[in-house]
Design a protein around this motif. Structure first.
Motif, PDB file in Angstrom:
ATOM      1  N   ILE A 181       6.607-116.198 -61.273  1.00 46.40           N
ATOM      2  CA  ILE A 181       5.517-117.143 -61.553  1.00 46.40           C
ATOM      3  C   ILE A 181       4.270-116.319 -61.828  1.00 46.40           C
ATOM      4  O   ILE A 181       3.982-115.363 -61.102  1.00 46.40           O
ATOM      5  CB  ILE A 181       5.282-118.102 -60.365  1.00 46.40           C
ATOM      6  N   GLY A 182       3.564-116.674 -62.891  1.00 50.16           N
ATOM      7  CA  GLY A 182       2.346-115.933 -63.223  1.00 50.16           C
ATOM      8  C   GLY A 182       1.356-116.837 -63.916  1.00 50.16           C
ATOM      9  O   GLY A 182       1.673-117.990 -64.235  1.00 50.16           O
ATOM     10  N   GLY A 183       0.162-116.312 -64.150  1.00 49.42           N
ATOM     11  CA  GLY A 183      -0.857-117.125 -64.795  1.00 49.42           C
ATOM     12  C   GLY A 183      -1.781-116.307 -65.668  1.00 49.42           C
ATOM     13  O   GLY A 183      -1.848-115.078 -65.565  1.00 49.42           O
ATOM     14  N   GLY A 184      -2.459-117.015 -66.554  1.00 43.32           N
ATOM     15  CA  GLY A 184      -3.502-116.415 -67.376  1.00 43.32           C
ATOM     16  C   GLY A 184      -4.625-117.428 -67.471  1.00 43.32           C
ATOM     17  O   GLY A 184      -4.364-118.616 -67.640  1.00 43.32           O
ATOM     18  N   ALA A 185      -5.870-116.974 -67.317  1.00 39.06           N
ATOM     19  CA  ALA A 185      -6.994-117.911 -67.272  1.00 39.06           C
ATOM     20  C   ALA A 185      -8.020-117.586 -68.345  1.00 39.06           C
ATOM     21  O   ALA A 185      -8.439-116.432 -68.480  1.00 39.06           O
ATOM     22  CB  ALA A 185      -7.649-117.865 -65.892  1.00 39.06           C
ATOM     23  N   ILE A 186      -8.376-118.608 -69.111  1.00 39.92           N
ATOM     24  CA  ILE A 186      -9.504-118.494 -70.038  1.00 39.92           C
ATOM     25  C   ILE A 186     -10.584-119.415 -69.495  1.00 39.92           C
ATOM     26  O   ILE A 186     -10.401-120.634 -69.431  1.00 39.92           O
ATOM     27  CB  ILE A 186      -9.103-118.883 -71.469  1.00 39.92           C
ATOM     28  N   ILE A 187     -11.657-118.817 -69.015  1.00 40.54           N
ATOM     29  CA  ILE A 187     -12.729-119.583 -68.382  1.00 40.54           C
ATOM     30  C   ILE A 187     -14.019-119.297 -69.143  1.00 40.54           C
ATOM     31  O   ILE A 187     -14.303-118.142 -69.468  1.00 40.54           O
ATOM     32  CB  ILE A 187     -12.860-119.177 -66.889  1.00 40.54           C
ATOM     33  N   ASP A 188     -14.778-120.349 -69.428  1.00 38.82           N
ATOM     34  CA  ASP A 188     -15.976-120.215 -70.266  1.00 38.82           C
ATOM     35  C   ASP A 188     -15.630-119.518 -71.581  1.00 38.82           C
ATOM     36  O   ASP A 188     -16.363-118.636 -72.050  1.00 38.82           O
ATOM     37  CB  ASP A 188     -17.080-119.438 -69.519  1.00 38.82           C
ATOM     38  N   ASN A 189     -14.481-119.891 -72.140  1.00 33.06           N
ATOM     39  CA  ASN A 189     -14.017-119.354 -73.427  1.00 33.06           C
ATOM     40  C   ASN A 189     -13.678-117.872 -73.418  1.00 33.06           C
ATOM     41  O   ASN A 189     -13.563-117.248 -74.465  1.00 33.06           O
ATOM     42  CB  ASN A 189     -15.060-119.614 -74.534  1.00 33.06           C
ATOM     43  N   ARG A 190     -13.518-117.286 -72.234  1.00 35.56           N
ATOM     44  CA  ARG A 190     -13.237-115.858 -72.160  1.00 35.56           C
ATOM     45  C   ARG A 190     -12.009-115.610 -71.286  1.00 35.56           C
ATOM     46  O   ARG A 190     -11.882-116.186 -70.211  1.00 35.56           O
ATOM     47  CB  ARG A 190     -14.446-115.139 -71.556  1.00 35.56           C
ATOM     48  N   LEU A 191     -11.110-114.748 -71.780  1.00 36.71           N
ATOM     49  CA  LEU A 191      -9.928-114.402 -70.992  1.00 36.71           C
ATOM     50  C   LEU A 191     -10.339-113.546 -69.801  1.00 36.71           C
ATOM     51  O   LEU A 191     -11.028-112.535 -69.960  1.00 36.71           O
ATOM     52  CB  LEU A 191      -8.944-113.612 -71.868  1.00 36.71           C
ATOM     53  N   LEU A 192      -9.935-113.957 -68.602  1.00 41.14           N
ATOM     54  CA  LEU A 192     -10.226-113.153 -67.412  1.00 41.14           C
ATOM     55  C   LEU A 192      -9.206-112.024 -67.330  1.00 41.14           C
ATOM     56  O   LEU A 192      -8.005-112.273 -67.341  1.00 41.14           O
ATOM     57  CB  LEU A 192     -10.134-114.016 -66.149  1.00 41.14           C
ATOM     58  N   LEU A 193      -9.675-110.792 -67.245  1.00 39.46           N
ATOM     59  CA  LEU A 193      -8.757-109.651 -67.275  1.00 39.46           C
ATOM     60  C   LEU A 193      -8.680-108.899 -65.953  1.00 39.46           C
ATOM     61  O   LEU A 193      -7.613-108.483 -65.528  1.00 39.46           O
ATOM     62  CB  LEU A 193      -9.181-108.682 -68.389  1.00 39.46           C
ATOM     63  N   GLY A 194      -9.815-108.709 -65.291  1.00 37.92           N
ATOM     64  CA  GLY A 194      -9.804-107.867 -64.092  1.00 37.92           C
ATOM     65  C   GLY A 194      -9.803-106.399 -64.483  1.00 37.92           C
ATOM     66  O   GLY A 194      -9.742-106.066 -65.664  1.00 37.92           O
ATOM     67  N   LYS A 195      -9.811-105.501 -63.487  1.00 42.80           N
ATOM     68  CA  LYS A 195     -10.019-104.081 -63.794  1.00 42.80           C
ATOM     69  C   LYS A 195      -8.874-103.450 -64.565  1.00 42.80           C
ATOM     70  O   LYS A 195      -9.068-102.547 -65.364  1.00 42.80           O
ATOM     71  CB  LYS A 195     -10.321-103.291 -62.517  1.00 42.80           C
ATOM     72  N   ASP A 196      -7.626-103.928 -64.332  1.00 46.18           N
ATOM     73  CA  ASP A 196      -6.474-103.369 -65.046  1.00 46.18           C
ATOM     74  C   ASP A 196      -5.763-104.392 -65.930  1.00 46.18           C
ATOM     75  O   ASP A 196      -4.677-104.133 -66.432  1.00 46.18           O
ATOM     76  CB  ASP A 196      -5.455-102.796 -64.047  1.00 46.18           C
ATOM     77  N   GLY A 197      -6.370-105.568 -66.083  1.00 45.64           N
ATOM     78  CA  GLY A 197      -5.724-106.598 -66.903  1.00 45.64           C
ATOM     79  C   GLY A 197      -4.749-107.456 -66.125  1.00 45.64           C
ATOM     80  O   GLY A 197      -3.868-108.082 -66.698  1.00 45.64           O
ATOM     81  N   ASN A 198      -4.887-107.489 -64.798  1.00 49.58           N
ATOM     82  CA  ASN A 198      -3.949-108.250 -63.964  1.00 49.58           C
ATOM     83  C   ASN A 198      -4.584-109.450 -63.259  1.00 49.58           C
ATOM     84  O   ASN A 198      -4.069-109.929 -62.249  1.00 49.58           O
ATOM     85  CB  ASN A 198      -3.320-107.342 -62.903  1.00 49.58           C
ATOM     86  N   ALA A 199      -5.728-109.919 -63.774  1.00 51.92           N
ATOM     87  CA  ALA A 199      -6.363-111.079 -63.146  1.00 51.92           C
ATOM     88  C   ALA A 199      -5.406-112.265 -63.209  1.00 51.92           C
ATOM     89  O   ALA A 199      -4.542-112.317 -64.073  1.00 51.92           O
ATOM     90  CB  ALA A 199      -7.669-111.410 -63.862  1.00 51.92           C
ATOM     91  N   ALA A 200      -5.574-113.203 -62.303  1.00 52.10           N
ATOM     92  CA  ALA A 200      -4.759-114.432 -62.293  1.00 52.10           C
ATOM     93  C   ALA A 200      -3.285-114.179 -61.997  1.00 52.10           C
ATOM     94  O   ALA A 200      -2.409-114.804 -62.572  1.00 52.10           O
ATOM     95  CB  ALA A 200      -4.923-115.218 -63.595  1.00 52.10           C
ATOM     96  N   GLU A 201      -2.996-113.255 -61.085  1.00 60.80           N
ATOM     97  CA  GLU A 201      -1.611-113.059 -60.611  1.00 60.80           C
ATOM     98  C   GLU A 201      -1.299-114.142 -59.574  1.00 60.80           C
ATOM     99  O   GLU A 201      -1.062-113.862 -58.393  1.00 60.80           O
ATOM    100  CB  GLU A 201      -1.442-111.659 -60.004  1.00 60.80           C
ATOM    101  N   ILE A 202      -1.297-115.380 -60.051  1.00 59.49           N
ATOM    102  CA  ILE A 202      -1.237-116.509 -59.132  1.00 59.49           C
ATOM    103  C   ILE A 202       0.133-116.722 -58.495  1.00 59.49           C
ATOM    104  O   ILE A 202       0.258-117.474 -57.547  1.00 59.49           O
ATOM    105  CB  ILE A 202      -1.649-117.802 -59.853  1.00 59.49           C
ATOM    106  N   GLY A 203       1.157-116.050 -59.020  1.00 57.67           N
ATOM    107  CA  GLY A 203       2.488-116.177 -58.416  1.00 57.67           C
ATOM    108  C   GLY A 203       2.501-115.678 -56.983  1.00 57.67           C
ATOM    109  O   GLY A 203       3.357-116.054 -56.185  1.00 57.67           O
ATOM    110  N   HIS A 204       1.515-114.842 -56.653  1.00 55.50           N
ATOM    111  CA  HIS A 204       1.471-114.285 -55.303  1.00 55.50           C
ATOM    112  C   HIS A 204       0.454-114.995 -54.423  1.00 55.50           C
ATOM    113  O   HIS A 204       0.084-114.495 -53.356  1.00 55.50           O
ATOM    114  CB  HIS A 204       1.245-112.765 -55.374  1.00 55.50           C
TER     115      HIS A 204
END
Ligand SMILES: [Zn+2]
Length: 303
Positions: A137-160
């Motif tokens: 299970i995983g996720g990707g979030a676009i908030i305020d029209n911008r993809l949330l990435l985090g420091k290594d591109g792993n933002a929104a690891e919602i499966g955990h």
């Protein structure tokens, strides 16, 4: 401006590769079982890229790779994929060994969120989250029209996200009670074993088949999964405040979103922030299309 990109969706079970146009048209789709060793993974990718070259695809076409696992987007590396035997893979190098175009690596759910924004329901919304329920299970979030990435591109690891802190069921990542540990394809088998007290179903599809046949034990498991999924989705609503959450992945899309509809009915119990919850209209191609969006717009995909 390049008209076509090569898109790769590197999943735990399947790898897909295709040529994708700017308007989201897919041609030359290839699909193969993701091999278990680094060498075979490279061999298959190289073989298919070379095949595309022979078919006339530009050797300098941009490439987007949507991949499972924890990534180091900058290094082009899959650092750890719990659903792939914890292997570390430099997948960008594999493509570059035979291809001269730029190659961008992106988390598969971030890719799918970008596809949803570009080609799916996201065109109407500035705030959306894509959730996959599949092997993991995983996720990707676009908030305020911008993809949330985090420091290594792993933002929104919602499966955990923890959905049951007392659960004895362990996740592929090592943690307990994670959403993925209980409700992913692998997780449902463990959840069923825990609820029934013994191993009855070896795969989530066997379990779901029995659910559709109205078997009592299977119903008990799937009803429980609906509540857990609702807890997961409600946490996603609270964390991101999206207008819409779209759901993909083989389990998310099963029977036109059966598990999504079941979770929707259980949301009331957990919901604070509200959002629309629907299966993705892009179907199984969401990560692949997103890989192409990333190839066309690498600046959006790199932290
Ligand atoms: Zn986990």
């Amino acid at each position: 401006m390049a008209r076509e990109a090569i898109a790769i969706d590197f999943g735990a079970t399947w790898t897909r590769m295709a040529v994708v146009t700017r308007s989201g048209g897919i041609r030359e789709m290839r699909r193969w079982k993701t091999p278990k060793s680094r060498k075979e993974i490279k061999d298959e990718i190289v073989r298919h890229v070379l095949e595309f070259h022979r078919l006339g695809v530009d050797r300098k076409a941009a490439v987007g790779i949507a991949a499972i696992g924890l990534l180091s987007v900058e290094k082009g590396r899959i650092v750890m994929a719990p659903n792939l035997g914890q292997m570390s893979i430099n997948i960008v190098e594999m493509v570059k060994s035979v291809h001269r175009g730029d190659v961008v690596l992106i988390n598969d759910c971030n890719a799918a969120a970008m596809a949803e924004k570009e080609y799916g329901v996201g065109r109407k919304y500035g705030d959306l989250v894509y959730v996959t329920i599949s092997t993991g299970i995983g996720g990707g979030a676009i908030i305020d029209n911008r993809l949330l990435l985090g420091k290594d591109g792993n933002a929104a690891e919602i499966g955990h996200l923890v959905v049951d802190y007392e659960s004895p069921i362990r996740c592929g990542c090592g943690g307990y009670g994670h959403w993925e540990a209980l409700c992913s394809g692998v997780g449902l088998v463990k959840l069923a074993r825990h609820i029934v007290g013994r191993l009855v179903w070896r795969s989530s599809s066997d379990l779901l088949d029995d659910y559709l046949r109205g078997r009592r034990q299977a119903s008990a498991v799937i009803d429980e999964a609906a509540k857990i999924n609702a807890a997961g989705f409600a946490s996603v609503f609270n964390a991101y405040d999206p207008e819409v959450v779209t759901v993909g992945g083989s389990l998310g899309l099963y029977r036109d979103g059966l598990l999504v509809r079941m979770a929707s009915k259980e949301l009331k119990r957990f919901e604070t922030v509200k959002a629309k919850l629907i299966p993705t209209p892009l179907g199984a191609n969401a990560p692949l299309l997103g890989a192409a969006v990333a190839a066309f717009n690498p600046e959006l995909a790199i932290p």
